[in-house]
Design an enzyme around this catalytic site. Structure first.
Site, mmCIF file in Angstrom:
data_model
loop_
_atom_site.group_PDB
_atom_site.id
_atom_site.type_symbol
_atom_site.label_atom_id
_atom_site.label_comp_id
_atom_site.label_asym_id
_atom_site.label_seq_id
_atom_site.Cartn_x
_atom_site.Cartn_y
_atom_site.Cartn_z
ATOM 1 N N GLU A 209 -7.245 26.042 18.229
ATOM 2 C CA GLU A 209 -6.221 25.022 18.008
ATOM 3 C C GLU A 209 -6.010 24.123 19.222
ATOM 4 O O GLU A 209 -5.014 23.417 19.327
ATOM 5 C CB GLU A 209 -4.913 25.687 17.564
ATOM 6 C CG GLU A 209 -5.107 26.425 16.244
ATOM 7 C CD GLU A 209 -3.842 27.016 15.665
ATOM 8 O OE1 GLU A 209 -2.798 26.945 16.336
ATOM 9 O OE2 GLU A 209 -3.899 27.549 14.549
ATOM 10 N N ASP A 246 4.255 32.274 18.108
ATOM 11 C CA ASP A 246 3.800 32.875 16.849
ATOM 12 C C ASP A 246 3.155 34.196 17.218
ATOM 13 O O ASP A 246 2.087 34.231 17.824
ATOM 14 C CB ASP A 246 2.790 31.960 16.141
ATOM 15 C CG ASP A 246 2.165 32.625 14.913
ATOM 16 O OD1 ASP A 246 2.656 33.700 14.501
ATOM 17 O OD2 ASP A 246 1.199 32.063 14.367
ATOM 18 N N LYS A 342 2.279 25.985 4.729
ATOM 19 C CA LYS A 342 0.834 25.700 4.791
ATOM 20 C C LYS A 342 0.372 25.497 3.361
ATOM 21 O O LYS A 342 0.335 26.447 2.588
ATOM 22 C CB LYS A 342 0.083 26.885 5.406
ATOM 23 C CG LYS A 342 0.405 27.151 6.863
ATOM 24 C CD LYS A 342 -0.275 28.440 7.309
ATOM 25 C CE LYS A 342 -0.180 28.624 8.820
ATOM 26 N NZ LYS A 342 -0.666 29.967 9.232
ATOM 27 N N SER A 372 -5.914 27.119 11.467
ATOM 28 C CA SER A 372 -6.813 27.147 12.628
ATOM 29 C C SER A 372 -8.152 26.487 12.315
ATOM 30 O O SER A 372 -8.805 25.943 13.195
ATOM 31 C CB SER A 372 -7.004 28.575 13.130
ATOM 32 O OG SER A 372 -7.329 29.433 12.068
#
Length: 432
Positions: A209, A246, A342, A372
């Protein structure tokens, strides 16, 4: 003018060099929408299914020709002649035709790519930018805001090949007056972080990322080097810039314990790990923690919410997987106070908008997120603005697959001006 006349699916390559599905939806009048499905590394077990071919002789089994065939065959046949402006209707046709709970027949990657391409084509036919069309689909026409970015500047866990357990250490430039200035602040901290890491003899290679992925002595050391970089960039930690993490805790949950390699393979119970995180929030201005426990550890999450939920934002990603059924149960049980959105976890734009609405109606925040494995597709930028979600997670300040989203947000902010305020800290649960 918004009748669907052609649907095309193809196999393209994502940011990890793996195949993914891209779809085009063509309308009468020459309007075209094109979109690609993203792909996750740390995935929730209850996500909609990403259909892969499994043919080891091609792309190591990760080909998506079956999903592409679904787009070019049954999906195309079912939606030809339909009105692209009826997004809910188009999505329902695909979901019903697939006929499974988790979209395993056609693949969520096939259905989502068509769903998003359809929305883009419909927006074009109306002469609207995508964010404006999304706001109309959301029942909130003309109501916009620019999201506060969560910038993942140190990558660990499944997103990097290092010894850091916690998957993402992020900065949020909450003190910025605009999104564009927030991006500048993030960029400056990112570059200062490289200098800090180099001065300590650490690696500055980047993870999936776009954040750095150094080997560190502990998870807390990641926060320490970020704090150093924020100061070096001339910003005040806690005022100009806050921190977020996260944990992706499902990835280090083994036999009912949370086992952290970065803490000398120490095993924590749910309560102990909650207090480990609580201690970090006392040392650093961490205002948001995502997936702080395993997705199945609902009793643990209830405890974590009791301990931390009135102080900081607790985001459910693997926990809720953008699924309204699971989110509804979480809301009823008082689990977490925010949801990560998402759209490939659920597999259509309509269902994504439903999850955002359910969260907001319950007083939860909704954080729009990349995966990702990404492409140059920047739809999530328009989704964040068009739903006035308030927060976005789209990686660090490197890799075009991440930066594409920031650049789209900059363009949208320029177009909307004062119509789309940047509300900073107020957008984060518990920080208003």
């Amino acid at each position: 003018m918004s009748k669907i006349v052609k649907v095309i699916g193809r196999e393209i390559i994502d940011s990890r060099g793996n195949p993914t599905v891209e779809a085009e939806v063509h309308l009468e009048g020459g309007f075209v929408g094109m979109a690609a499905a993203p792909s996750g590394a740390s995935t929730g077990s209850r996500e909609a299914l990403e259909l892969r071919d499994g043919d080891k002789s091609r792309f190591l089994g990760k080909g998506v020709t079956k999903a592409v065939a679904a787009v070019n065959g049954p999906i195309a046949q079912a939606i030809l002649g339909k009105d692209a402006k009826d997004q809910a209707g188009i999505d329902k046709i695909m979901i019903d035709l697939d006929g499974t709970e988790n979209k395993s027949n056609f693949g969520a990657n096939a259905i989502l790519a068509v769903s998003l391409a359809n929305a883009k084509a419909a927006a074009a036919s109306k002469g609207l930018p995508l964010y404006a069309h999304i706001a109309e689909l959301n029942g909130t026409p003309g109501k916009y805001s620019m999201p506060v970015p969560m910038m993942n500047i140190i990558n660990g866990g499944e997103h990097a090949d290092n010894n850091v357990d916690i998957q993402e250490f992020m900065i949020q430039p909450v003190g910025a007056p605009t999104l564009k200035e927030a991006v500048r602040m993030g960029s400056e901290v990112f570059h200062h972080l490289a200098k800090v890491l180099k001065s300590k003899g650490m690696n500055t290679a980047v993870g999936d990322e776009g954040g750095y992925a150094p080997n560190l002595g502990s998870n807390a050391e990641a926060l320490a080097v970020i704090a150093e970089a924020v100061k070096a960039a001339g910003y005040e930690l806690g005022k100009d810039i806050t921190l977020a993490m996260d944990c992706a805790a499902s990835e280090f949950y083994k036999d009912g314990k949370y086992v952290l390699a970065g803490e000398g393979n120490k095993a924590f119970t749910s309560e102990e790990f909650t207090h480990f995180l609580e201690d970090l929030t006392k040392q650093y201005p961490i205002v948001s923690i995502e997936d702080g426990l395993d997705e199945s550890d609902w009793d643990g999450f209830a405890y974590q919410t009791k301990v931390l939920g009135d102080k900081i934002q607790l985001v459910g990603d693997d926990l809720f997987v953008t699924n309204t059924k699971i989110l509804k149960e979480g809301i009823e049980k008082g689990i977490a106070n925010s949801i990560l959105i998402k759209f490939n976890q659920i597999g259509s734009l309509t269902e994504t908008l439903a999850a955002i609405k359910m969260a907001k109606d319950a007083g939860y925040t909704a954080v729009i997120s990349h995966r990702s494995g990404e492409t140059e597709d920047a739809t999530i930028a328009d989704l964040a603005v068009g739903t006035a979600a308030g927060q976005i997670k789209t990686g660090s300040m490197s890799r075009s697959d991440r930066v594409a989203k920031y650049n789209q947000l900059i363009r949208i902010e320029e177009a909307l001006g004062e119509q789309a305020p940047f509300n900073g800290r107020k957008e984060i649960k518990g920080q208003a």
